[in-house]
Scaffold this active site. Structure first.
Site, short mmCIF file in Angstrom:
data_model
loop_
_atom_site.label_atom_id
_atom_site.label_comp_id
_atom_site.label_asym_id
_atom_site.label_seq_id
_atom_site.Cartn_x
_atom_site.Cartn_y
_atom_site.Cartn_z
N PRO A 80 -3.70 -10.89 -1.73
CG PRO A 80 -3.00 -9.80 0.20
CD PRO A 80 -3.92 -10.87 -0.28
CB CYS A 81 0.37 -10.18 -5.97
SG CYS A 81 1.38 -10.96 -7.23
#
Length: 636
Positions: A80-81
């Site tokens: 995930p960013c």
């Protein structure tokens, strides 16, 4: 077959595409319990590690996954960013500490796979003004990888959905020039919803509320809020009515003649609606799965909102496949190159022979469940000794036992390889079973065959044995008498006992015992495989040359597929753990030991009481009841 480990696996969209491209999945790491259940339900043989990646990345990964540094072909996944604490320090891996990406990078540094696939949202390119992605690229480079990146739209690759993903491919620097990756070319024909929403299996879904449903009944396919009465639209949109921009996601109804917009993790969001083209409702879970190119048989676990989330977070299967196929082709370029230098057999003939041998493995690679594992009743005490004395894990000891059982039936297949290869070598023929005296190989040479003592013959009749010790005295006597009879019938021949695995390289008179008497003859010889290769090919190191090329040819044939070889999905360990989970009052190691004991001792005094406590019934065959209970793990 190329190997892969996947991180942040989710519900398996990326893993499915990678598997379809011909990779063998060694393990998948995922934290969400419902997603793990989905993976385990659909692929019982996959090694699904349901744990926080932070608990895994700190381990000795070579030991944990049973693979040496540099051996893994592909690491895949997409963290995930998250924002980095970026201050221009360019500390490499330390810049990412505290993020999930950090653990992906740790896997990369520790395992050093040949290639990696890192996928993420397009927005990663501009996150923190581009600094986040730049830190990632710096870390990839410091880990020893050359990078290629591209934004791909799933709609271009057999997916009925507009969905852009940033794909980052890494190639280990020491493979530069050997492994050349090219991104997939877009498909000319593109799918729309009409192509994927026919005959969709029934599944769970979430309906609109009554008011929203009535509004959507007014919106035409392909339309949105501007296509209904402005007063109704304004009443629905409230503060959004005054916002700037097109706001095209509000009251958006899709058309059968367009692709889906990006599949989301929720069935209904006010500013990003995706109403069904023909009915005033959101898409069901199964319809979203079709838009993500999941096969209909792929089942999702958890409640309805969890299933929507799993589908929406997934990488479209067909997009994953197209990228993974290009990765496999890049690896093929390196590993499929065979510098053919065998003069005594063509590359085509050798490859066909390897393929025929591999096909014989097919039925033996059927997956092992607990029933097949215990078909001949294993010796539990031996397994306990082996595990403890050899300091093995339960995973290792079960895998070793499965390998042993498979290997028992493979010797004949290797005998086939050793014997039938001579049909491709000049002067040799391999008679059909029982024909021409039942000899394994017959070698003839018009100019004559010179034996070590100087005798010259024109024919050699061969009996082949896989190992030097596979003949008892009775069989040896019968074989010798057969060879004597051949010499009486043909005085221009010799007879060889050719041993694939001999004690040493040799071509000597065979001395044995017949009816209690020692016998030998200079034309009845005991010959090691290397010496026989040398004789029939005229090349002293012919066997050595063949063995140097063999591993790569086997790899190439396996990678091609269509060879009858299945990837086994063994479920024994999970089924043993299912039994162990019901054994109370002992630690995990002893509960697993007890599960193994029950396979052999279920009716023995003491053990039968434990077995009854597991299955909780007294009727019928107790071992059969244990099998049935163990296999309930697949119903979860």
């Amino acid at each position: 077959m190329y190997s892969t480990i996947e991180l942040f696996a989710g519900a398996g969209g990326l893993a499915l595409g990678v598997e379809k491209a011909g990779f063998h999945t060694l393990a998948l790491v995922e934290f969400n319990r419902d997603a793990c259940d989905t993976l385990e339900k659909n692929r019982p043989g996959w090694n699904v590690i349901c744990d926080d990646i932070e608990n895994i990345s700190g381990r000795d990964l070579e030991v944990y996954f049973g693979i040496k540094k540099g051996e893994l072909d592909l690491l895949s996944g997409g963290a995930p960013c998250q924002a980095f604490s970026y201050a221009g320090k360019r500390l490499g891996l330390e810049d990412a500490r505290g993020t999930l990406f950090y653990h992906y990078a740790v896997f990369l540094e520790k395992l050093q796979p040949k290639m990696f696939l890192f996928e993420n949202v397009r927005g990663l390119l501009t996150h923190q003004g581009g600094k986040t992605y730049q830190v990632m690229l710096d870390i990839f480079e410091k880990a020893g990888y050359d990078i290629q990146k591209k934004v791909l739209n799933a709609w271009d690759y057999g997916v009925a959905q507009k969905r852009e993903r940033l794909i980052t491919i890494g190639i280990r620097k020491n493979l530069k020039g050997k492994v050349v990756f090219k991104f997939p070319e877009p498909h000319k024909d593109k799918l729309v919803l009409r192509d994927v929403l026919q005959d969709v299996p029934e599944s769970v879904g979430v309906p609109y509320g009554e008011n929203k449903k009535k509004l959507f009944e007014l919106v035409p396919p392909g339309g949105y809020w501007r296509d209904i009465d402005p007063a109704l639209a304004k009443q629905y949109m409230k503060s959004c009515w005054e916002m700037e921009g097109g706001r095209t996601g509000i009251l958006r109804r899709l058309s059968f003649d367009e692709p889906s917009l990006t599949v989301l993790t929720s069935p209904s969001q006010k500013q990003t609606e995706r109403c069904h083209p023909a009915e005033a409702r959101p898409f069901t879970v199964r319809e979203n799965a079709r838009c993500q190119s999941f096969p209909d048989e792929w089942e999702f676990c958890g409640n309805v909102m969890s299933q929507y989330k799993q589908v929406g977070n997934a990488v479209p299967v067909n997009l994953a496949y197209e990228v993974a196929k290009c990765i496999r082709e890049a690896l093929d370029e390196e590993y499929n190159k065979v510098d053919w230098n065998l003069e005594f057999i063509s590359e085509k003939d050798f490859t066909e022979h390897v393929k025929a041998t591999i096909e014989k493995y097919g039925e033996k690679l059927e997956s092992f469940d607990i029933i097949r594992f215990n078909k001949n009743i294993i010796d539990p005490v031996k397994m306990i000794f082996d595990k403890t004395v050899y300091r093995s894990t339960w995973e290792e000891i079960v895998s070793n036992e499965i390998f042993r059982q498979r290997d028992k039936s493979n010797n004949n297949d290797i005998g086939y390889f050793h014997q039938r290869i001579f049909q491709y070598i000049d002067g040799c023929r391999v008679p059909d079973n029982g024909k021409e005296g039942g000899w394994d190989v017959i070698f003839q040479k018009e100019s004559g065959i010179v034996l070590p003592d100087g005798d010259r013959v024109h024919t050699v009749y061969v009996e082949m044995k896989n190992k030097h010790n596979t003949m008892n005295s009775s069989a040896a006597g019968k074989t010798y008498i057969k060879m004597q009879s051949q010499l009486l019938a043909d005085d221009d021949c010799a007879c060889f006992l050719v041993e694939a695995i001999a004690k040493k390289s040799q071509n000597i008179k065979w001395s044995t015992t017949v009816d209690g008497k020692s016998v030998s003859h200079k034309k009845i010889r005991r010959v090691s495989l290397d010496q026989f290769y040398s004789l029939v090919t005229g090349k002293e190191d012919a066997l050595y040359q063949m063995c140097m090329i063999l591993p790569q040819v086997i790899e190439n044939v396996i990678a091609e597929g269509d060879n009858g070889v299945k990837v086994p999905h063994d479920t024994v360990l999970k089924e043993l753990r299912q039994l162990a989970s019901q054994i109370e009052g002992v630690d995990d190691n002893l509960s697993m030991a007890m599960a193994v004991y029950l396979l052999g001792f279920s009716t023995y005094e003491g053990f039968s009481q434990v077995a009854l406590s597991v299955v909780k019934e007294t009727n019928g065959d107790l071992l059969k009841r244990l099998y049935e209970y163990a296999k309930k793990v697949h119903e979860k």
